[in-house]
Design a protein around this motif. Structure first.
Motif, PDB file in Angstrom:
ATOM      1  N   LYS A 191      13.575 -25.366  -2.881  1.00 23.09           N
ATOM      2  CA  LYS A 191      14.708 -26.204  -2.448  1.00 23.09           C
ATOM      3  C   LYS A 191      14.491 -26.792  -1.051  1.00 23.09           C
ATOM      4  CE  LYS A 191      17.730 -24.493  -5.796  1.00 23.09           C
ATOM      5  NZ  LYS A 191      18.878 -23.692  -6.208  1.00 23.09           N
ATOM      6  N   GLY A 226      26.123 -24.573  -5.956  1.00 20.41           N
ATOM      7  CA  GLY A 226      24.677 -24.490  -5.864  1.00 20.41           C
ATOM      8  C   GLY A 226      24.126 -25.903  -5.691  1.00 20.41           C
ATOM      9  N   MET A 227      22.813 -25.987  -5.464  1.00 18.81           N
ATOM     10  CA  MET A 227      22.183 -27.314  -5.357  1.00 18.81           C
ATOM     11  C   MET A 227      20.918 -27.330  -6.196  1.00 18.81           C
ATOM     12  SD  MET A 227      20.563 -29.228  -2.059  1.00 18.81           S
ATOM     13  CE  MET A 227      19.201 -28.072  -1.916  1.00 18.81           C
ATOM     14  N   GLY A 228      20.783 -28.371  -7.015  1.00 11.93           N
ATOM     15  CA  GLY A 228      19.579 -28.490  -7.837  1.00 11.93           C
ATOM     16  C   GLY A 228      18.453 -29.153  -7.066  1.00 11.93           C
ATOM     17  N   ASN A 237      28.434 -21.086 -18.141  1.00 11.85           N
ATOM     18  CA  ASN A 237      28.609 -20.553 -16.783  1.00 11.85           C
ATOM     19  C   ASN A 237      29.625 -19.408 -16.788  1.00 11.85           C
ATOM     20  OD1 ASN A 237      26.766 -22.312 -15.682  1.00 11.85           O
ATOM     21  ND2 ASN A 237      28.316 -23.820 -15.057  1.00 11.85           N
ATOM     22  N   ARG A 295      28.704 -31.745 -20.283  1.00 12.68           N
ATOM     23  CA  ARG A 295      29.295 -30.878 -19.268  1.00 12.68           C
ATOM     24  C   ARG A 295      30.645 -31.417 -18.826  1.00 12.68           C
ATOM     25  NH1 ARG A 295      25.253 -28.686 -15.442  1.00 12.68           N
ATOM     26  NH2 ARG A 295      23.430 -28.216 -16.699  1.00 12.68           N
ATOM     27  N   ARG A 300      29.149 -26.036 -18.760  1.00  8.07           N
ATOM     28  CA  ARG A 300      28.379 -26.644 -19.841  1.00  8.07           C
ATOM     29  C   ARG A 300      29.251 -26.602 -21.093  1.00  8.07           C
ATOM     30  NH1 ARG A 300      23.783 -23.423 -17.859  1.00  8.07           N
ATOM     31  NH2 ARG A 300      23.383 -24.153 -15.745  1.00  8.07           N
ATOM     32  N   LYS A 351      20.021 -32.372 -16.324  1.00  4.08           N
ATOM     33  CA  LYS A 351      19.732 -30.935 -16.452  1.00  4.08           C
ATOM     34  C   LYS A 351      20.393 -30.462 -17.739  1.00  4.08           C
ATOM     35  CE  LYS A 351      20.552 -26.450 -14.189  1.00  4.08           C
ATOM     36  NZ  LYS A 351      21.169 -25.706 -13.070  1.00  4.08           N
ATOM     37  N   ASP A 396      32.030 -26.437 -12.499  1.00  4.84           N
ATOM     38  CA  ASP A 396      31.513 -27.204 -13.625  1.00  4.84           C
ATOM     39  C   ASP A 396      31.167 -26.234 -14.752  1.00  4.84           C
ATOM     40  OD1 ASP A 396      29.166 -26.224 -12.302  1.00  4.84           O
ATOM     41  OD2 ASP A 396      27.967 -27.792 -13.235  1.00  4.84           O
ATOM     42  N   HIS A 415      21.446 -32.522  -6.876  1.00  3.96           N
ATOM     43  CA  HIS A 415      22.760 -32.512  -7.539  1.00  3.96           C
ATOM     44  C   HIS A 415      23.536 -31.266  -7.135  1.00  3.96           C
ATOM     45  CE1 HIS A 415      20.924 -29.883 -10.784  1.00  3.96           C
ATOM     46  NE2 HIS A 415      22.123 -29.332 -10.709  1.00  3.96           N
ATOM     47  N   THR A 416      24.839 -31.375  -7.267  1.00  3.36           N
ATOM     48  CA  THR A 416      25.680 -30.195  -7.144  1.00  3.36           C
ATOM     49  C   THR A 416      26.767 -30.286  -8.197  1.00  3.36           C
ATOM     50  OG1 THR A 416      26.891 -28.747  -5.655  1.00  3.36           O
ATOM     51  CG2 THR A 416      27.302 -31.124  -5.403  1.00  3.36           C
ATOM     52  N   ALA A 417      27.342 -29.129  -8.576  1.00  2.00           N
ATOM     53  CA  ALA A 417      28.252 -29.102  -9.718  1.00  2.00           C
ATOM     54  C   ALA A 417      27.535 -29.848 -10.847  1.00  2.00           C
ATOM     55  CB  ALA A 417      29.596 -29.707  -9.344  1.00  2.00           C
ATOM     56  N   SER A 461      30.378 -22.460  -9.336  1.00  2.00           N
ATOM     57  CA  SER A 461      29.429 -23.242 -10.152  1.00  2.00           C
ATOM     58  C   SER A 461      28.509 -22.300 -10.912  1.00  2.00           C
ATOM     59  CB  SER A 461      28.557 -24.116  -9.264  1.00  2.00           C
ATOM     60  OG  SER A 461      29.337 -24.982  -8.530  1.00  2.00           O
ATOM     61  N   GLY A 462      27.550 -22.911 -11.607  1.00  2.68           N
ATOM     62  CA  GLY A 462      26.637 -22.100 -12.414  1.00  2.68           C
ATOM     63  C   GLY A 462      25.278 -21.923 -11.754  1.00  2.68           C
ATOM     64  N   GLY A 463      24.244 -21.860 -12.568  1.00  3.55           N
ATOM     65  CA  GLY A 463      22.886 -21.666 -12.056  1.00  3.55           C
ATOM     66  C   GLY A 463      22.719 -20.254 -11.523  1.00  3.55           C
ATOM     67  N   SER A 464      22.043 -20.145 -10.374  1.00  2.09           N
ATOM     68  CA  SER A 464      21.745 -18.809  -9.834  1.00  2.09           C
ATOM     69  C   SER A 464      22.931 -18.201  -9.080  1.00  2.09           C
ATOM     70  CB  SER A 464      20.533 -18.900  -8.902  1.00  2.09           C
ATOM     71  OG  SER A 464      20.785 -19.862  -7.897  1.00  2.09           O
TER      72      SER A 464
HETATM   73  O1  LIG Z   1      25.911 -25.347 -14.184  1.00  5.79           O
HETATM   74  C1  LIG Z   1      25.072 -25.847 -13.467  1.00  5.79           C
HETATM   75  O2  LIG Z   1      23.967 -26.193 -13.869  1.00  5.79           O
HETATM   76  C2  LIG Z   1      25.430 -26.036 -12.047  1.00  5.79           C
HETATM   77  O3  LIG Z   1      26.652 -25.701 -11.616  1.00  5.79           O
HETATM   78  C3  LIG Z   1      24.471 -26.661 -11.115  1.00  5.79           C
HETATM   79  O4  LIG Z   1      25.050 -27.552 -10.208  1.00  5.79           O
HETATM   80  C4  LIG Z   1      23.736 -25.542 -10.365  1.00  5.79           C
HETATM   81  O5  LIG Z   1      24.615 -24.920  -9.450  1.00  5.79           O
HETATM   82  C5  LIG Z   1      22.549 -26.113  -9.650  1.00  5.79           C
HETATM   83  O6  LIG Z   1      21.718 -26.750 -10.590  1.00  5.79           O
HETATM   84  C6  LIG Z   1      21.751 -25.053  -8.929  1.00  5.79           C
HETATM   85  O7  LIG Z   1      21.235 -24.177  -9.869  1.00  5.79           O
HETATM   86  P1  LIG Z   1      20.276 -23.010  -9.403  1.00  5.79           P
HETATM   87  O8  LIG Z   1      21.075 -22.203  -8.430  1.00  5.79           O
HETATM   88  O9  LIG Z   1      19.978 -22.245 -10.656  1.00  5.79           O
HETATM   89  O10 LIG Z   1      19.082 -23.656  -8.783  1.00  5.79           O
END
Ligand SMILES: O=C(O)[C@H](O)[C@@H](O)[C@H](O)[C@H](O)COP(=O)(O)O
Length: 260
Positions: free
Chosen positions: A211, A151-153, A89, A188, A79, A183, A77, A157-159, A49-52
């Motif tokens: 979190k 990851g988890m927002g 991502n 996406r 964008r 987000k 997932d 949310h996830t993915a 996944s994306g994010g951090s």
């Molecule tokens: O592309 C995305 O936005 C994600 O895949 C999304 O699900 C991300 O994993 C979470 O929002 C956690 O993001 P952080 O790790 O940045 O908090």
């Protein structure tokens, strides 16, 4: 088959003092998973996944034992932006991970950014990428990744599966699209739950005190049904949570010590 009627195994929660310890242990865990799959089947299929997350996987690039040429990489997932856009991502993974290791280019599977104007076609095309990898050799109804990293927002949310969204109940498609992600950016594509839940190993990675409340709800009150709590691996899959103590501060769910 009897095996598929088994209830999902309970998640394994592993909490680390700080981010550095989390990054190192996550790298060791993924390296071991990759070795096991490569020893058994000659390849490692992983979706990210994306994010951090790409940053938290950075420890892996320093591990000389990883056989990168056996990795087959997909995105849980993505964008809907060009592949060189700062929101992509894929771009984050290239910058932080793939540019530092030697995965053959045709084994890294980004979205087709010629199809950004037609989300239906874009998600269908990505589903076909998965079919090419997974459907030929076995007639499994869903792909079985060796590892899916999530990851988890802050809203749970996830993915790109968001609270209250209709995609939470999508059970047929492997890859779906949305145009109303809360987000940004709003457009996406995302794996659906059946794809995520069929993986052999699913690992959530979450760090930071922001979190803590959501993680408590997901692990201590799964019946609240936040999207991250709906990740329930199909037997014999196993779900892990790799978190830091700040994220786990409010959680009562039992911790498991980290061991490889
Ligand atoms: O592309 C995305 O936005 C994600 O895949 C999304 O699900 C991300 O994993 C979470 O929002 C956690 O993001 P952080 O790790 O940045 O908090």
């Amino acid at each position: 088959m009897a095996a598929t009627h088994q209830p999902p195994a309970a998640p394994i929660l592993i909490s680390f003092k700080g981010k550095d310890e989390l990054v190192d242990s996550l790298a060791a865990f993924v390296a071991k998973a990759s070795k096991e799959s490569i020893d058994k089947r000659g390849k490692f299929t992983v979706a990210i996944s994306g994010g951090s997350l790409p940053k938290l996987l950075g420890g892996l690039t320093k591990d000389p034992s990883v056989k990168w040429n056996k990795w087959h990489v997909y995105y849980v997932d993505e964008r809907v932006v060009p592949l060189d856009h700062p929101d992509s991502n894929h771009k984050a993974c290239v910058d932080l991970l793939w540019s530092k290791v030697s995965i053959p280019e045709d084994q890294i599977h980004p979205i087709d950014d010629n199809l950004l104007d037609d989300l239906e076609e874009l998600s269908d095309a990505y589903e076909k990428e998965l079919i090419r990898e997974f459907a030929q050799k076995d007639s499994a109804r869903f792909p079985i990744f060796d590892l899916i990293l999530l990851g988890m927002g802050p809203d749970g949310h996830t993915a790109s599966l968001f609270p209250g969204h209709e995609l939470l109940s999508e059970c047929d498609r492997w890859v779906a699209y949305l145009e109303d992600s809360p987000k940004p950016p709003p457009k996406r594509i995302t794996f659906t739950y059946p794809v995520i839940n069929h993986a052999a190993r699913i690992v959530f990675v979450a760090a930071g005190g922001e979190k803590a409340d959501t993680l408590k709800t997901v692990l201590d009150e799964p019946e609240a049904g936040l999207p991250s709590a709906r990740v329930k691996p199909v037997f014999p899959g196993q779900l892990y949570w790799f978190v830091d103590d700040a994220a786990a501060a409010k959680v009562e769910f039992p911790r498991t010590p980290f061991k490889l």
